[in-house]
Design a protein around this motif. Structure first.
Motif, PDB file in Angstrom:
ATOM      1  N   LEU A 104       0.812  -1.208   0.000  1.00  0.00           N
ATOM      2  CA  LEU A 104       0.000   0.000   0.000  1.00  0.00           C
ATOM      3  C   LEU A 104       0.852   1.266   0.000  1.00  0.00           C
ATOM      4  O   LEU A 104       0.410   2.310  -0.490  1.00  0.00           O
ATOM      5  CB  LEU A 104      -0.930   0.006   1.215  1.00  0.00           C
ATOM      6  CG  LEU A 104      -1.994  -1.091   1.245  1.00  0.00           C
ATOM      7  CD1 LEU A 104      -2.898  -0.929   2.463  1.00  0.00           C
ATOM      8  CD2 LEU A 104      -2.833  -1.079  -0.033  1.00  0.00           C
ATOM      9  N   LEU A 112      -4.827   4.696  -7.363  1.00  0.00           N
ATOM     10  CA  LEU A 112      -5.369   5.113  -6.070  1.00  0.00           C
ATOM     11  C   LEU A 112      -6.445   6.174  -6.248  1.00  0.00           C
ATOM     12  O   LEU A 112      -7.491   6.119  -5.599  1.00  0.00           O
ATOM     13  CB  LEU A 112      -4.240   5.648  -5.187  1.00  0.00           C
ATOM     14  CG  LEU A 112      -4.653   6.147  -3.805  1.00  0.00           C
ATOM     15  CD1 LEU A 112      -5.276   5.027  -2.987  1.00  0.00           C
ATOM     16  CD2 LEU A 112      -3.462   6.743  -3.061  1.00  0.00           C
ATOM     17  N   TYR A 156      -3.806   7.532   2.767  1.00  0.00           N
ATOM     18  CA  TYR A 156      -3.946   6.112   2.442  1.00  0.00           C
ATOM     19  C   TYR A 156      -2.576   5.457   2.246  1.00  0.00           C
ATOM     20  O   TYR A 156      -2.372   4.299   2.643  1.00  0.00           O
ATOM     21  CB  TYR A 156      -4.792   5.960   1.177  1.00  0.00           C
ATOM     22  CG  TYR A 156      -5.142   4.533   0.834  1.00  0.00           C
ATOM     23  CD1 TYR A 156      -6.247   3.911   1.394  1.00  0.00           C
ATOM     24  CD2 TYR A 156      -4.360   3.802  -0.063  1.00  0.00           C
ATOM     25  CE1 TYR A 156      -6.571   2.605   1.072  1.00  0.00           C
ATOM     26  CE2 TYR A 156      -4.679   2.499  -0.390  1.00  0.00           C
ATOM     27  CZ  TYR A 156      -5.781   1.905   0.181  1.00  0.00           C
ATOM     28  OH  TYR A 156      -6.095   0.612  -0.139  1.00  0.00           O
ATOM     29  N   PHE A 157      -1.637   6.190   1.632  1.00  0.00           N
ATOM     30  CA  PHE A 157      -0.299   5.593   1.466  1.00  0.00           C
ATOM     31  C   PHE A 157       0.705   6.125   2.492  1.00  0.00           C
ATOM     32  O   PHE A 157       1.790   5.566   2.635  1.00  0.00           O
ATOM     33  CB  PHE A 157       0.241   5.802   0.037  1.00  0.00           C
ATOM     34  CG  PHE A 157       0.322   7.231  -0.425  1.00  0.00           C
ATOM     35  CD1 PHE A 157       1.340   8.061  -0.010  1.00  0.00           C
ATOM     36  CD2 PHE A 157      -0.628   7.737  -1.307  1.00  0.00           C
ATOM     37  CE1 PHE A 157       1.421   9.372  -0.443  1.00  0.00           C
ATOM     38  CE2 PHE A 157      -0.554   9.047  -1.756  1.00  0.00           C
ATOM     39  CZ  PHE A 157       0.474   9.867  -1.322  1.00  0.00           C
TER      40      PHE A 157
END
Length: 283
Positions: A104, A112, A156-157
């Protein structure tokens, strides 16, 4: 023969050095020289324009985006890393979390952005499901395509990247230190405040700086989400290079890129200093 053996390590490094020359040194020099030129002559007009109201606003939004996503990633990623380090090295939980984090942390760019659009966009799966079931419109005025949406997507990353970066520092905290603190009458709070906390804080801050630099230089995800306007520096550079409104402002794009290089260089210098300080203790 002895001379050849001394040259062997350098010959092995030659492909890597050529890679650095072509993809790092030459672009950096091109950006640096172009930032101080206008119409083929030396000029400071583009550097001076960096301090105009519009470009200062763009820089501020880039810093807010990078700082906020770095803080979110650092806080949640450090807690997740702590949960991982409390498990045995051979546990399934640890192996799964580290493997997923490794994937991820690299899952950015167009895939993404598309995943979030398909999930939380105007016609996203979650957006439509909530509208049809309980009548709540989470899309609202299109927050996903602005600065709040970029912060969410970047986090998210950023969180899995924090897990990867911060986990070695947590692994370096020796159990004997906690045992010694407990034997001296220290509570868990005192141990973290007086022993583990001060030791881990430079590593935590260094990892947060790395996350800041990672978000500050990200481009592809923002380019897909934000199709109108230039809220951050990478998108403004794109506009200066190919927009009809800013036609012929390539040297301004060089100046903006030079500004980004300076900011990232300062951040990474601070990161290396903090890592060096931490390595003296966590070995």
């Amino acid at each position: 023969m002895a001379r050849f053996s001394r040259l062997t390590p350098w010959l092995a490094l030659l492909p890597f050095l050529l890679y650095l020359l072509v993809f790092l040194v030459v672009p950096t020099l091109t950006v640096g020289l172009g930032a101080f030129q206008e119409d083929g002559r030396f000029s400071l007009v583009n550097i001076q324009e960096l301090f105009s109201g519009t470009l200062l606003t763009v820089l501020w939004k880039s810093i807010v985006l990078s700082l906020t996503s770095a803080l979110v990633g650092a806080v949640f990623g450090s807690f997740l890393a702590y949960l991982v380090v409390t498990r045995p090295a051979t546990s399934l939980f640890r192996r799964v979390v580290t493997a997923v984090s490794g994937v991820l942390a690299q899952f950015g760019g167009v895939p993404l952005a598309f995943a979030f659009i398909a999930t939380l966009g105007f016609s996203g799966v979650v957006t439509q499901a909530l509208q049809k079931t309980i009548g709540i419109d989470i899309f609202g005025s299109g927050w996903l395509y602005g600065l709040p949406g970029l912060i969410l997507v970047y986090s998210y990353f950023q969180i899995p990247l924090m897990v990867i970066v911060f986990l070695p520092a947590l692994d370096g905290v020796r159990p004997q230190w906690r045992e010694a603190a407990v034997n001296l009458g220290a509570s868990t709070w005192v141990y973290w405040r007086r022993v583990a906390g001060p030791l881990l804080f430079p590593a935590f801050l260094g990892a947060a700086l790395l996350l800041f630099a990672n978000a500050f230089a990200a481009y592809a995800t923002a380019a897909v989400l934000v199709s109108q306007g230039q809220p951050i520096l990478p998108l403004f550079i794109r506009s200066a290079l190919n927009s009809e409104v800013m036609l012929g402002r390539q040297n301004l794009a060089f100046a903006l890129a030079f500004e980004m290089v300076v900011v990232v260089a300062v951040v990474m210098t601070l990161y290396s200093l903090l890592v060096r300080r931490t390595s003296r203790w966590l070995q």
